[in-house]
Design an enzyme around this catalytic site. Structure first.
Site, PDB file in Angstrom:
ATOM      1  N   LYS A  48       0.818  -1.226   0.000  1.00 45.26           N
ATOM      2  CA  LYS A  48       0.000   0.000   0.000  1.00 45.26           C
ATOM      3  C   LYS A  48       0.847   1.269   0.000  1.00 45.26           C
ATOM      4  O   LYS A  48       0.535   2.258   0.663  1.00 45.26           O
ATOM      5  CB  LYS A  48      -0.967   0.005   1.188  1.00 45.26           C
ATOM      6  CG  LYS A  48      -1.848  -1.236   1.290  1.00 45.26           C
ATOM      7  CD  LYS A  48      -2.572  -1.560  -0.011  1.00 45.26           C
ATOM      8  CE  LYS A  48      -3.593  -0.522  -0.400  1.00 45.26           C
ATOM      9  NZ  LYS A  48      -4.297  -0.882  -1.672  1.00 45.26           N
ATOM     10  N   HIS A 110       6.712  -7.193  -2.804  1.00 46.10           N
ATOM     11  CA  HIS A 110       6.672  -6.522  -1.499  1.00 46.10           C
ATOM     12  C   HIS A 110       7.751  -7.079  -0.575  1.00 46.10           C
ATOM     13  O   HIS A 110       7.705  -6.841   0.636  1.00 46.10           O
ATOM     14  CB  HIS A 110       5.295  -6.704  -0.849  1.00 46.10           C
ATOM     15  CG  HIS A 110       4.176  -6.013  -1.572  1.00 46.10           C
ATOM     16  ND1 HIS A 110       4.242  -4.690  -1.951  1.00 46.10           N
ATOM     17  CD2 HIS A 110       2.948  -6.468  -1.972  1.00 46.10           C
ATOM     18  CE1 HIS A 110       3.110  -4.353  -2.556  1.00 46.10           C
ATOM     19  NE2 HIS A 110       2.322  -5.415  -2.589  1.00 46.10           N
ATOM     20  N   SER A 140      -4.158   2.843   4.695  1.00 39.39           N
ATOM     21  CA  SER A 140      -4.486   2.154   3.449  1.00 39.39           C
ATOM     22  C   SER A 140      -4.443   0.638   3.621  1.00 39.39           C
ATOM     23  O   SER A 140      -5.296  -0.086   3.091  1.00 39.39           O
ATOM     24  CB  SER A 140      -3.510   2.594   2.353  1.00 39.39           C
ATOM     25  OG  SER A 140      -3.880   2.063   1.102  1.00 39.39           O
TER      26      SER A 140
END
Length: 297
Positions: A48, A110, A140
């Site tokens: 995010k 990620h 988020s």
């Protein structure tokens, strides 16, 4: 469009990093030995933090700004998630699927820097890392977990406490992960950018990313990339905002808008004064001497 069933597994740890069910353990285990090509591009970010935005920019740069060539191809196909599985096709871990993919291979991840493919850390391929201020990341991330299917979630307070715990935080502890990438910002194959800077100067960052990738685009093509990489353009594009795609939305969400706001400073609508002070204290302690600063509004 066929969507494979994702074999949901419990959250797991790999080399001390806590991962969510959307990550595939088999894929994570394959990443270290993944054979990197010279023209591979890894779009990396803490969850995010602008990953989708950067993926779209990179994808359009390689398409020379021609949205018609990619508009019907879902972003997760154009720039697949390295440590996940191919839910749009084979159902196999992406490190295996990508072995036979044509060049150039664009991938998102990620993963913390130390878990990237060994050859990437040795300088092969290119890594674009996008960082975002931690307060907006927390908000988020909470909203994603609330709206997505099969993800462990809780109240905002519960998710906040988990996020600030080095042992429990998913995808690694933000204050470890982001500075680790920052320490490699001067590596020849690393470009470190910030979400807030892109909000302020999108065109300048499209040019910067294109230059880093060795791509020369005309002013008209750059303008086309910029036009199609604004938040409103991406939010309305079902190839990017998968919650606009009925088949995918039914598979992966409850009631969730994947591209929600894309703002800087939305944390002010969520964090209590005590939570804000807690984050400021952690930030002062962990970021002292790092030399990395963020805009929070």
């Amino acid at each position: 469009m066929s969507v494979a069933t994702h074999p949901i597994c419990p959250p797991f740890y790999f080399k001390g990093v806590h991962f969510m069910p959307l990550v595939d353990k088999r894929a994570v285990e394959l990443v270290d030995s993944f054979e990197v090509r010279d023209d591979d591009v890894f779009v990396s970010a803490y969850v995010k933090s602008g990953t989708t935005w950067t993926q779209q920019i990179v994808s359009l740069i390689f398409a020379e700004g021609d949205i018609s060539t990619v508009s019907k191809i879902p972003l997760m196909v154009r720039v697949p998630w390295l440590e996940s599985i191919d839910i749009m096709g084979t159902g196999e871990p992406f490190p295996n699927v990508l072995k036979n993919a044509p060049c150039p291979r664009l991938m998102k991840t990620h993963l913390p820097y130390h878990l990237l493919p060994s050859q990437a850390k040795e300088g092969k391929g290119k890594i674009i890392y996008c960082a975002r201020n931690v307060k907006d990341v927390i908000v988020s991330f909470h909203n994603m977990r609330t709206g997505a299917k099969d993800l462990p979630t809780g109240t905002f307070d519960e998710n906040f406490q988990e996020f600030i715990s080095p042992e429990q935080a998913y995808f690694g502890f933000w204050w470890d992960v982001v500075p680790e990438y920052w320490r490699h910002k001067d590596d020849n194959n690393v470009l470190f950018i910030k979400f807030e800077d892109m909000k302020r100067d999108l065109r300048g960052h499209v040019v910067k990313i294109a230059n880093f990738l060795g791509k020369t685009l005309s002013d008209q093509r750059i303008d086309e990339v910029v036009t199609n990489c604004t938040f409103s353009a991406m939010k309305d594009n079902p190839a990017i905002n998968f919650t606009k795609n009925p088949a995918l939305k039914q598979k992966v969400t409850k009631d969730y808008e994947f591209l929600r706001k894309g703002e800087v400073g939305d944390w002010k609508n969520w964090l209590s004064e005590e939570q804000n002070q807690t984050l400021d204290a952690i930030y002062r302690e962990k970021m002292e001497g790092v030399g990395l600063n963020f805009e929070f509004e």
